[in-house]
Design a protein around this motif. Structure first.
Motif, mmCIF file in Angstrom:
data_model
loop_
_atom_site.group_PDB
_atom_site.id
_atom_site.type_symbol
_atom_site.label_atom_id
_atom_site.label_comp_id
_atom_site.label_asym_id
_atom_site.label_seq_id
_atom_site.Cartn_x
_atom_site.Cartn_y
_atom_site.Cartn_z
ATOM 1 N N PHE A 173 0.840 -1.203 0.000
ATOM 2 C CA PHE A 173 0.000 0.000 0.000
ATOM 3 C C PHE A 173 0.872 1.249 0.000
ATOM 4 N N MET A 174 1.920 1.241 0.831
ATOM 5 C CA MET A 174 2.824 2.382 0.911
ATOM 6 C C MET A 174 3.744 2.452 -0.307
ATOM 7 N N LEU A 175 4.386 1.339 -0.625
ATOM 8 C CA LEU A 175 5.400 1.340 -1.689
ATOM 9 C C LEU A 175 4.814 1.688 -3.052
ATOM 10 N N THR A 176 3.846 0.913 -3.488
ATOM 11 C CA THR A 176 3.308 1.103 -4.830
ATOM 12 C C THR A 176 2.366 2.301 -4.893
ATOM 13 N N GLY A 177 1.520 2.428 -3.890
ATOM 14 C CA GLY A 177 0.596 3.558 -3.875
ATOM 15 C C GLY A 177 1.306 4.892 -3.844
ATOM 16 N N MET A 178 2.416 4.962 -3.084
ATOM 17 C CA MET A 178 3.171 6.214 -3.000
ATOM 18 C C MET A 178 3.741 6.598 -4.363
ATOM 19 N N LYS A 179 4.225 5.619 -5.105
ATOM 20 C CA LYS A 179 4.774 5.912 -6.423
ATOM 21 C C LYS A 179 3.713 6.506 -7.345
ATOM 22 N N GLU A 180 2.529 5.908 -7.326
ATOM 23 C CA GLU A 180 1.465 6.376 -8.210
ATOM 24 C C GLU A 180 0.986 7.772 -7.834
ATOM 25 N N ALA A 181 0.935 8.065 -6.541
ATOM 26 C CA ALA A 181 0.392 9.351 -6.089
ATOM 27 C C ALA A 181 1.448 10.449 -6.043
ATOM 28 N N PHE A 182 2.690 10.096 -5.652
ATOM 29 C CA PHE A 182 3.695 11.126 -5.437
ATOM 30 C C PHE A 182 4.194 11.725 -6.743
ATOM 31 N N LEU A 183 4.335 10.904 -7.787
ATOM 32 C CA LEU A 183 4.907 11.396 -9.037
ATOM 33 C C LEU A 183 4.131 12.585 -9.615
ATOM 34 N N PRO A 184 2.815 12.487 -9.846
ATOM 35 C CA PRO A 184 2.094 13.658 -10.367
ATOM 36 C C PRO A 184 2.056 14.812 -9.371
ATOM 37 N N SER A 185 2.000 14.496 -8.077
ATOM 38 C CA SER A 185 1.980 15.545 -7.060
ATOM 39 C C SER A 185 3.296 16.323 -7.056
ATOM 40 N N TYR A 186 4.414 15.609 -7.145
ATOM 41 C CA TYR A 186 5.726 16.259 -7.169
ATOM 42 C C TYR A 186 5.876 17.125 -8.415
ATOM 43 N N TYR A 187 5.423 16.607 -9.564
ATOM 44 C CA TYR A 187 5.512 17.381 -10.801
ATOM 45 C C TYR A 187 4.761 18.713 -10.672
ATOM 46 N N LYS A 188 3.592 18.642 -10.040
ATOM 47 C CA LYS A 188 2.782 19.858 -9.893
ATOM 48 C C LYS A 188 3.503 20.899 -9.048
ATOM 49 N N TYR A 189 4.066 20.485 -7.910
ATOM 50 C CA TYR A 189 4.760 21.422 -7.029
ATOM 51 C C TYR A 189 6.108 21.855 -7.616
ATOM 52 N N ASN A 190 6.764 20.942 -8.316
ATOM 53 C CA ASN A 190 8.059 21.283 -8.902
ATOM 54 C C ASN A 190 7.908 22.334 -9.981
ATOM 55 N N ALA A 191 6.789 22.317 -10.705
ATOM 56 C CA ALA A 191 6.530 23.328 -11.731
ATOM 57 C C ALA A 191 6.390 24.716 -11.114
ATOM 58 N N LEU A 192 6.050 24.752 -9.822
ATOM 59 C CA LEU A 192 5.916 26.021 -9.094
ATOM 60 C C LEU A 192 7.188 26.377 -8.336
ATOM 61 N N GLY A 193 8.230 25.545 -8.523
ATOM 62 C CA GLY A 193 9.491 25.779 -7.822
ATOM 63 C C GLY A 193 9.469 25.304 -6.381
ATOM 64 N N LYS A 194 8.535 24.419 -6.043
ATOM 65 C CA LYS A 194 8.398 23.964 -4.656
ATOM 66 C C LYS A 194 8.569 22.448 -4.529
ATOM 67 N N GLY A 195 9.278 21.846 -5.486
ATOM 68 C CA GLY A 195 9.424 20.393 -5.477
ATOM 69 C C GLY A 195 10.122 19.872 -4.232
ATOM 70 N N PHE A 196 11.245 20.479 -3.840
ATOM 71 C CA PHE A 196 11.996 20.020 -2.676
ATOM 72 C C PHE A 196 11.213 20.254 -1.388
ATOM 73 N N PHE A 246 -2.300 15.850 0.120
ATOM 74 C CA PHE A 246 -1.634 14.759 -0.597
ATOM 75 C C PHE A 246 -2.241 13.416 -0.217
ATOM 76 N N TYR A 247 -2.463 13.181 1.061
ATOM 77 C CA TYR A 247 -2.975 11.888 1.499
ATOM 78 C C TYR A 247 -4.426 11.668 1.118
ATOM 79 N N LEU A 248 -5.167 12.731 0.873
ATOM 80 C CA LEU A 248 -6.523 12.573 0.355
ATOM 81 C C LEU A 248 -6.479 11.999 -1.058
ATOM 82 N N ILE A 249 -5.408 12.337 -1.800
ATOM 83 C CA ILE A 249 -5.206 11.773 -3.140
ATOM 84 C C ILE A 249 -4.604 10.382 -3.039
ATOM 85 N N PHE A 250 -3.656 10.237 -2.105
ATOM 86 C CA PHE A 250 -2.917 8.974 -1.970
ATOM 87 C C PHE A 250 -3.791 7.821 -1.491
#
Length: 505
Positions: free
Chosen positions: A55-78, A219-223
């Motif tokens: 649940f953590m390993l695979t689910g995190m990959k599916e949810a974190f990738l688009p979420s990180y892209y969204k924040y990284n586009a705003l300069g807030k990825g890290f 994030f966790y509401l999406i995850f």
């Protein structure tokens, strides 16, 4: 060589290493503990915490990738990475503590046999203790995927499996099967340290940054629905384990060995192809290009079937010999081989259906329609309970394996038809045409293997399996070449695939 091709090759290599190291882990456990009550208890008990781990390993990959892209586009990825790591730290810690505390009460519900119930309880405790670091590791594996370092993420998971193998080999005399659970725990620590050393503490996260609770909650509401959807397969395995633990000694272990064996093609080809097409689908969503999205799904389904169909067909023809090669040694005897081979044949359908589902799932996540997958997953769980209850009475343990395949069919059929409607329809004629060529090539392969099989039965089993695999592969791809399979040609030329996906077939 293009970066996509390099990344794809590295991902396939690392996935192969992960799956075969996982196979080696099962081989080691089978060698030392066979189909004993101890093995049954261990494999049954790890199902519950392992559901949370996946649940953590695979689910995190599916949810974190688009979420990180969204924040990284705003300069807030890290900053986003830091928030999710800190939030996951507390969530994973809470799960670990609660899981260890309730293990003595919930584990006997899964494995009630008095012969090894203590083994089951302590196995669950050790695995729940690992969840704490698994959660943090999952975030960083999602981060590495976002950086297109797919292979690094997979290699870090391999380190956990290798530690499990090492722990079992070195400590089985003194600790029994607890050695495997302890090895897993040590592996999660090693995996964490690898990530920490690779990124360096300063780039691991912003240690001084306060955690943004609203961002973590969002994030966790999406995850959560994504993670729950990912865990559906594991929940169905848990249901199967509950039913199988009520049967005779060895059923839990042999069903597990069978499932792990036939699951290899799905994990290598189904999951890998789905991972490779995910960026293409994300690109289509970003550019609002539904035609590109449809082509991505069509290509993914075609590429997946190209590899999965001949592999599972060949496995059915050689199942007893394959089980013998992988497992039959030490405590795993000829009786276990016969039973595991029988169960494995009934599991084969699930490989194809869940491979289809792996590709389709990427479409739902890309369209941000993951809640559909969750609803369908709940239906599959209900179907699994019904199928298990009926088939275990009429077929015994083989009914549980067949149930899993039937559930896979229901799951993939509903998910495919639902995505078909949501997307406005795929080119079924293209998919059918490619599937037809694969079917012809597979049929020719089967005929050739059946014709030559009788001449080699007296051969050493290792040589026999290797030669049959080579001949089967040569015949299969030769026929695909003669039928001018477009999927095969595009896989050979990734650049051509990208161009055709963007411009149309």
């Amino acid at each position: 060589m293009s970066k996509l091709r390099i990344a794809s090759i590295l991902l396939i290599i690392s996935t192969l290493l992960l799956k075969f190291s996982s196979m080696l882990r099962d081989l080691v456990i089978a060698n030392y503990f066979g189909s004993s009550h101890e093995a049954d208890a261990y494999l049954a008990a790890m199902i519950i915490p392992n559901t949370l781990i996946l649940f953590m390993l695979t689910g995190m990959k599916e949810a974190f990738l688009p979420s990180y892209y969204k924040y990284n586009a705003l300069g807030k990825g890290f900053s986003h990475l830091t928030n999710i790591v800190k939030g996951t730290f507390w969530i994973s810690l809470a799960i670990s503590i609660v899981g260890m505390a309730v293990s003595p009460f919930i584990t006997p519900l899964v494995y009630p046999k008095a012969e090894a119930v203590d083994v089951a309880v302590w196995t669950a405790v050790i695995y729940f203790a690992s969840v704490f670091l698994v959660g943090i590791n999952a975030v960083y594996e999602g981060y590495f995927d976002a950086q297109k370092k797919f292979s690094f993420s997979t290699f870090s998971q391999t380190s956990v499996v290798l530690a499990t193998i090492g722990g079992t080999i070195l400590l089985h005399d003194r600790l029994g099967i607890y050695s495997a659970a302890l090895g897993y725990f040590i592996g999660t620590v090693i995996s964490f340290l690898i990530k920490l050393m690779y990124l360096k503490p300063g780039k691991f996260m912003d240690w001084k940054q306060p955690m943004d609770r609203k961002e973590v909650s969002a994030f966790y509401l999406i995850f959560l629905p994504v993670g729950l959807t990912i865990a559906v397969g594991q929940v169905n395995l848990l249901i199967n384990t509950i039913f199988s633990s009520r049967l005779e000694e060895g059923v839990v272990a042999n069903l597990n060995y069978a499932f792990r064996l036939v699951n290899i093609p799905q994990a290598i080809f189904g999951v890998t192809i789905a991972t490779i097409i995910f960026p293409l689908l994300a690109q289509a969503k970003t550019s609002n290009d539904m035609e590109l999205f449809k082509k991505g799904i069509e290509k993914g389904l075609s590429f997946m079937f190209l590899f999965v169909a001949p592999t599972v067909t060949g496995m059915v023809l050689l199942m007893k010999e394959i089980v013998q090669v992988f497992y039959q040694r030490g405590e795993f005897d000829a009786t276990s081989t016969a039973l595991t081979s029988e169960y494995a044949v009934y599991y084969v359908g699930s490989v194809l259906f869940y491979s289809i589902q792996a590709v389709i799932a990427k479409g739902f996540y890309t369209l941000e329609k993951g809640h559909y997958m969750l609803r369908i997953g709940i239906i599959s769980i209900i179907c699994n309970i019904i199928f298990n209850a009926i088939l275990v009475k009429t077929m015994g343990a083989t009914g549980l394996a067949l149930s899993f395949s039937l559930v896979g069919f229901v799951y993939s059929a509903i998910t495919f038809s639902t995505l078909y409607k949501l997307s406005g329809g795929f080119s079924l004629s293209y998919v059918a045409k490619e599937y037809g060529k694969v079917f012809v090539a597979t049929a020719v392969m089967v005929v050739v293997l059946l014709l030559i099989k009788g001449f080699m039965l007296s051969w050493n089993v290792y040589v026999y399996v290797a030669v049959m695999m080579v001949i089967g592969a040569v015949v299969y791809f030769a026929v695909l070449f003669l039928t001018r399979s477009q999927s095969m040609r595009e896989l050979v030329n990734i650049k051509q695939f990208k161009r055709k996906a963007s411009e149309g077939r």
